[in-house]
Write a protein that holds these residues in place. Structure first.
Motif, mmCIF file in Angstrom:
data_model
loop_
_atom_site.group_PDB
_atom_site.id
_atom_site.type_symbol
_atom_site.label_atom_id
_atom_site.label_comp_id
_atom_site.label_asym_id
_atom_site.label_seq_id
_atom_site.Cartn_x
_atom_site.Cartn_y
_atom_site.Cartn_z
ATOM 1 N N GLY A 46 0.889 -1.159 0.022
ATOM 2 C CA GLY A 46 -0.088 -0.064 0.051
ATOM 3 C C GLY A 46 0.872 1.190 -0.076
ATOM 4 O O GLY A 46 0.805 2.072 -0.898
ATOM 5 N N GLU A 47 1.830 1.227 0.735
ATOM 6 C CA GLU A 47 2.836 2.269 0.854
ATOM 7 C C GLU A 47 3.627 2.745 -0.367
ATOM 8 O O GLU A 47 3.892 3.698 -0.874
ATOM 9 C CB GLU A 47 3.599 2.402 2.022
ATOM 10 N N LEU A 48 4.220 1.538 -0.827
ATOM 11 C CA LEU A 48 4.817 1.435 -2.267
ATOM 12 C C LEU A 48 3.870 2.093 -3.227
ATOM 13 O O LEU A 48 4.417 3.114 -4.047
ATOM 14 C CB LEU A 48 5.396 0.180 -2.498
ATOM 15 N N ARG B 234 4.247 5.263 -5.696
ATOM 16 C CA ARG B 234 4.350 5.437 -7.162
ATOM 17 C C ARG B 234 3.208 6.204 -7.820
ATOM 18 O O ARG B 234 2.940 6.252 -9.019
ATOM 19 C CB ARG B 234 4.075 3.892 -7.646
ATOM 20 N N GLY B 235 2.151 7.024 -6.960
ATOM 21 C CA GLY B 235 1.352 7.702 -7.466
ATOM 22 C C GLY B 235 -0.085 7.488 -7.335
ATOM 23 O O GLY B 235 -0.908 8.659 -7.493
ATOM 24 N N VAL C 214 -2.869 5.476 0.698
ATOM 25 C CA VAL C 214 -2.323 4.297 0.956
ATOM 26 C C VAL C 214 -3.333 3.111 1.072
ATOM 27 O O VAL C 214 -4.037 3.301 2.318
ATOM 28 C CB VAL C 214 -1.404 4.127 2.323
ATOM 29 N N PHE C 215 -3.808 2.446 0.253
ATOM 30 C CA PHE C 215 -4.908 1.661 0.041
ATOM 31 C C PHE C 215 -4.415 0.283 0.646
ATOM 32 O O PHE C 215 -3.543 -0.231 0.749
ATOM 33 C CB PHE C 215 -5.499 1.261 -1.204
ATOM 34 N N GLU D 21 -1.680 -4.269 -9.922
ATOM 35 C CA GLU D 21 -0.377 -4.004 -9.561
ATOM 36 C C GLU D 21 -0.072 -4.460 -8.331
ATOM 37 O O GLU D 21 1.021 -5.042 -8.056
ATOM 38 C CB GLU D 21 -0.411 -2.404 -9.404
ATOM 39 N N ALA D 22 -1.042 -4.689 -7.388
ATOM 40 C CA ALA D 22 -0.337 -5.005 -5.863
ATOM 41 C C ALA D 22 -0.279 -6.705 -6.127
ATOM 42 O O ALA D 22 0.704 -7.176 -5.402
ATOM 43 C CB ALA D 22 -1.711 -4.872 -5.063
ATOM 44 N N TRP D 23 -0.733 -7.397 -6.752
ATOM 45 C CA TRP D 23 -0.584 -8.897 -6.857
ATOM 46 C C TRP D 23 0.573 -9.133 -7.452
ATOM 47 O O TRP D 23 1.103 -10.274 -6.877
ATOM 48 C CB TRP D 23 -1.857 -9.449 -7.827
#
Length: 134
Positions: free
Chosen positions: A8-10, A14-15, A19-20, A59-61
């Motif tokens: 989430g922070e990364l 990145r835009g 922070v989800f 993206e998170a996966w």
């Protein structure tokens, strides 16, 4: 691989606007899928904004540790199936009149709701979409 908090922070760095968490974005995807099933009645710009919740998950996966991926994948796959059932694949032809389409691996951008209702329906019809078929 990273933890949910780290991802989430990364992604925020990145835009992404905040922070989800995976739960945030899965719930947002579920809400969009339900709205599409009922007949999405907001405008084209809200719709394209709403689609980004699925982009975040994509993206998170690629970054999350296997445990988180295994925990959430069945729910996301079920929502993806519901979205596919409630939409029509037109290879993004209608939507691209209003928004630049991302890469082909983001398949949800290449579909539009089966039932064209409200402002979104009017916009997509003006771009050539037809209820129930591409």
């Amino acid at each position: 691989m990273a933890t949910e908090t780290e991802v989430g922070e990364l992604l925020h760095r990145r835009g992404w606007r905040t922070v989800f968490t995976v739960a945030d974005r899965v719930n947002a995807w579920a809400a969009l899928v339900s709205a599409v099933e009922r007949g999405y009645d907001d405008d084209i710009y809200e719709y394209t904004n709403d689609l980004y919740c699925r982009n975040w998950l994509h993206e998170a996966w690629l970054l999350l540790d296997d445990h988180v991926v295994q925990l959430w994948t069945p729910r996301i796959r079920a929502l993806d199936g519901r979205y596919r059932a409630a939409t029509v694949d037109d290879d993004g032809q209608a939507l691209e009149q209003f928004h630049r389409l991302p890469g082909p691996d983001l398949w949800w951008w290449r579909r539009h709701p089966r039932a064209l209702t409200g402002d979104l329906g009017r916009s997509l019809r003006s771009a050539g979409a037809i209820d129930g078929v591409p």
